[in-house]
Design an enzyme around this catalytic site. Structure first.
Site, mmCIF file in Angstrom:
data_model
loop_
_atom_site.group_PDB
_atom_site.id
_atom_site.type_symbol
_atom_site.label_atom_id
_atom_site.label_comp_id
_atom_site.label_asym_id
_atom_site.label_seq_id
_atom_site.Cartn_x
_atom_site.Cartn_y
_atom_site.Cartn_z
ATOM 1 N N CYS A 148 6.292 20.581 3.033
ATOM 2 C CA CYS A 148 6.089 20.211 1.635
ATOM 3 C C CYS A 148 4.886 20.913 1.018
ATOM 4 O O CYS A 148 4.869 21.198 -0.180
ATOM 5 C CB CYS A 148 5.897 18.696 1.515
ATOM 6 S SG CYS A 148 7.127 17.705 2.360
ATOM 7 N N ASP B 276 5.170 11.782 4.604
ATOM 8 C CA ASP B 276 5.999 10.621 4.933
ATOM 9 C C ASP B 276 7.066 10.950 5.972
ATOM 10 O O ASP B 276 7.345 10.144 6.853
ATOM 11 C CB ASP B 276 6.677 10.089 3.672
ATOM 12 C CG ASP B 276 5.681 9.505 2.687
ATOM 13 O OD1 ASP B 276 4.467 9.734 2.860
ATOM 14 O OD2 ASP B 276 6.114 8.841 1.738
ATOM 15 N N CYS C 186 3.873 17.001 -0.983
ATOM 16 C CA CYS C 186 4.412 15.740 -0.475
ATOM 17 C C CYS C 186 3.976 14.586 -1.356
ATOM 18 O O CYS C 186 2.899 14.593 -1.945
ATOM 19 C CB CYS C 186 3.983 15.509 0.967
ATOM 20 S SG CYS C 186 4.918 14.184 1.779
ATOM 21 N N ASP C 187 4.777 13.565 -1.407
ATOM 22 C CA ASP C 187 4.906 12.758 -2.614
ATOM 23 C C ASP C 187 3.670 12.018 -3.088
ATOM 24 O O ASP C 187 3.470 11.876 -4.284
ATOM 25 C CB ASP C 187 6.095 11.812 -2.487
ATOM 26 C CG ASP C 187 6.061 10.904 -1.271
ATOM 27 O OD1 ASP C 187 4.996 10.743 -0.677
ATOM 28 O OD2 ASP C 187 7.122 10.352 -0.930
ATOM 29 N N LYS C 188 2.790 11.537 -2.205
ATOM 30 C CA LYS C 188 1.638 10.767 -2.699
ATOM 31 C C LYS C 188 0.617 11.660 -3.396
ATOM 32 O O LYS C 188 -0.199 11.173 -4.192
ATOM 33 C CB LYS C 188 0.964 10.002 -1.558
ATOM 34 C CG LYS C 188 1.891 9.075 -0.794
ATOM 35 C CD LYS C 188 2.683 8.149 -1.698
ATOM 36 C CE LYS C 188 3.680 7.321 -0.912
ATOM 37 N NZ LYS C 188 4.787 8.094 -0.336
ATOM 38 N N CYS D 6 10.871 17.453 0.272
ATOM 39 C CA CYS D 6 12.232 16.979 0.552
ATOM 40 C C CYS D 6 13.124 17.119 -0.681
ATOM 41 O O CYS D 6 12.733 16.754 -1.794
ATOM 42 C CB CYS D 6 12.187 15.537 1.016
ATOM 43 S SG CYS D 6 11.258 15.309 2.538
ATOM 44 N N GLU E 23 7.031 2.582 4.258
ATOM 45 C CA GLU E 23 8.422 2.740 3.838
ATOM 46 C C GLU E 23 9.344 2.395 4.997
ATOM 47 O O GLU E 23 9.008 2.628 6.153
ATOM 48 C CB GLU E 23 8.670 4.180 3.379
ATOM 49 C CG GLU E 23 7.909 4.538 2.117
ATOM 50 C CD GLU E 23 8.125 5.979 1.691
ATOM 51 O OE1 GLU E 23 8.727 6.757 2.469
ATOM 52 O OE2 GLU E 23 7.698 6.329 0.587
ATOM 53 N N SER F 265 11.579 4.495 1.158
ATOM 54 C CA SER F 265 11.570 5.922 0.878
ATOM 55 C C SER F 265 12.492 6.210 -0.295
ATOM 56 O O SER F 265 13.458 5.479 -0.545
ATOM 57 C CB SER F 265 12.066 6.692 2.107
ATOM 58 O OG SER F 265 12.391 8.018 1.776
#
Length: 568
Positions: free
Chosen positions: A51, A83, A124-126, A196, A445, A471
């Site tokens: 990511c 994650d 990556c998402d955070k 992702c 998650e 998630s």
């Protein structure tokens, strides 16, 4: 005292600042570069995850764009907790908490060096909401640039994502898949750099950044390894310098309408329920009144018009090829569901979507007149199990109500073992508690559990409720973010095996057929960590219904700090 033109003048102007200038000159800066606006380039690069592993490369054209526009960039690092790797392990407790750390680090480096603006490279998402939280908190010219989606993996000629690997684990446990096929899927799901690829949390939040005006139109859509990515990022550098010179702070971009836009695009694409947490957190940092109930109202009036995984067929790169965010915004604008707002590009949102082409024959984004589903993918429920609210994920589920006996587990691991042993049967309501923001700590998650259920063929046959979260790759009838959480005395702590639980989305209820006043309080559970970052987080974090933030005003009654003696 003379008014400063830029924040950085505090560290570089006048005889008293000679020591600071000496240090800056040692980095190779010239007089001309010292005189220019100074920009923080915060890079969440890491080679632990696809990511973020390409963000080091993207930082160079970004800095080139800043220099070419007449400003001086300074690159700093922050962290990422990925994650997909930490999922199902103790490490997942660090994921949501890392959002606070990244936001704090961006604030500290920008304030600490008196910089004039900040641009964050995220993956990556955070890291995405963290960047927005920091920019909102600082109220300086700021921009969020997403590194882009990974491309699809391939298995037997079919596009796959990391979601398929998690579900393959469940299929393997159920005896529906052999070792060789599991290994083939594992080896082919993630072909290179990028976050992702489904409409999981990273792509949901990248889309939200554009819809709220913090990312230039179309830049976040470009996949990680697309040849246009570097030129787009270079142009972003010049845009940020324009913001600094025009003194356009984040408070002039962020607004209630901007947050409504973000929630709307997340809803219309059946995006991750994590968007609820993150948009609430951004609102808190920006000082904008925005409550959890907004997501229910938006979901009821906003249809799902993007056919994206995990509930649909396509991935973020397919949406990019179809017409991307401009096409989605135009569809929603035509239905009166979007607000025209200022953006960091200098254009209004609707103007930025004009003259954008739709690929003929594309099937990813449909019209609002013939939606994939008539209502969006979120539901905000209350009831005797969730007095402060909870979040239902509806996309991919078969209906809007479910009643069944509770199967209660005290942790994600305990629930996963039961799923692996095939002890969950059709009709069950799986209850996972003590996984909330404080009780986990970290609000893990539950993708390992939900994907295993789907892999065993139970995705549409059971429901799952938790004070943890899901998630973006989760699909099925799931309810998370239950507040108050078990660790802070929430009613979920009093549930027992066999209690009848009813989820009723239309009436916005999550109830157990129990008189909780007749039950003794659950035994106190001490916080799992006595020192360090996780212990600090467990004590400071606010309710999920408030975005699970740690910078919430300490005078606010919503923030309750438990002690080891009274933690429930």
């Amino acid at each position: 005292m003379a008014t400063r033109e830029n924040n950085s003048e505090e560290i570089k102007q006048g005889p008293s600042r000679a020591p600071a200038r000496a240090m800056l000159r040692a980095t190779g800066l010239t007089d001309a570069q010292l005189a220019q606006p100074m920009i923080a380039v915060v890079n969440t690069w890491s080679d632990v995850t696809p990511c973020n592993m390409h963000l080091r490369r993207l930082a160079e054209p970004l800095k080139e764009g800043i220099r070419a526009a007449g400003a001086t960039p300074f690159e700093f690092g922050s962290i990422v907790v990925t994650d997909g790797i930490s999922m199902g392990s103790e490490g997942m407790k660090c994921s949501l908490m890392s959002r606070e750390h990244v936001a704090d680090s961006i604030e500290l480096v920008t304030r600490g060096h008196c910089l004039d603006g900040v641009v964050a490279l995220v993956g990556c998402d955070k890291t995405i909401p963290a960047a927005a939280m920091a920019i909102a908190r600082l109220n300086v010219p700021g921009m969020v640039i997403y590194g882009g989606s990974i491309m699809a993996g391939k298995h037997k000629g079919i596009d796959i994502t990391i979601q398929d690997v998690f579900e393959a684990v469940g299929a393997h446990a159920a005896g529906k898949m052999d070792d060789q096929e599991l290994a083939e899927i594992e080896s082919s799901a993630c072909p290179g750099a990028g976050a992702c690829g489904g409409q999981f949390t990273a792509n949901t939040m990248a889309l939200a950044m554009t819809a709220m005006g913090l990312s230039p139109m179309g830049v976040n859509d470009i996949p990680a390894e697309h040849p246009d990515k570097e030129d787009a990022v270079r142009a972003c550098g010049a845009m940020l310098v324009d913001l600094v010179r025009g003194k356009v702070n984040s408070g002039q971009v962020l607004s209630r309408e901007a947050l409504l836009n973000a929630a709307t695009v997340a809803t219309a694409t059946a995006g991750s329920t994590n968007a609820v947490l993150h948009i609430l957190a951004i609102a808190r940092e920006a000082g904008i009144e925005f409550e959890i109930d907004e997501f229910d109202a938006i979901s009821r009036r906003t249809p799902i018009i993007a056919d994206l995984k995990p509930a649909g067929r396509f991935m973020a790169p397919h949406m990019f090829e179809a017409g991307g965010t401009p096409l989605l915004v135009n569809r929603l604008r035509e239905a009166g569901l979007m607000h025209d707002i200022d953006t960091v590009s200098g254009e209004r949102l609707f103007a930025a979507c004009e003259s954008r082409d739709e690929t003929p024959g594309q099937e990813v984004i449909v019209g609002t007149g013939q939606p994939l589903k008539p209502r969006g993918g979120f539901g905000i429920l209350y009831g005797n199990l969730a007095p402060e609210g909870c979040v239902a994920k509806l996309a991919g589920s078969g209906g809007f109500s479910f009643t069944g006996p509770a199967r209660v587990f005290e942790s994600e691991e305990e629930a996963f073992r039961a799923v692996e042993a095939r002890k969950i049967v059709s009709g069950d309501v799986v209850v996972i508690r003590n996984e909330g923001p404080s009780g986990g700590p970290g609000m893990r998650e539950m993708l390992g559990v939900t994907a295993a259920l789907a892999g065993e063929g139970l995705g549409g046959e059971v429901a799952l409720i938790t004070d943890g979260r899901f998630s973006g790759a989760t699909h099925g009838f799931m309810v998370g973010h239950i507040a108050p959480e078990a660790a802070r005395g929430g009613p979920i702590s009093l549930l027992r095996d066999g209690d009848l639980v009813t989820i009723d989305v239309e009436n916005r209820r999550l109830d157990a057929d129990v008189d909780f006043s007749t039950r003794s309080p659950a035994p106190a559970r001490p916080i799992a960590y006595e020192s360090g970052a996780l212990a600090k987080y467990a004590h400071l974090v606010s309710s999920a219904s408030q975005g699970a933030v740690t910078s919430f005003p300490f005078s606010d009654t919503q923030l309750q700090v438990p002690s080891k003696e009274n933690a429930q």
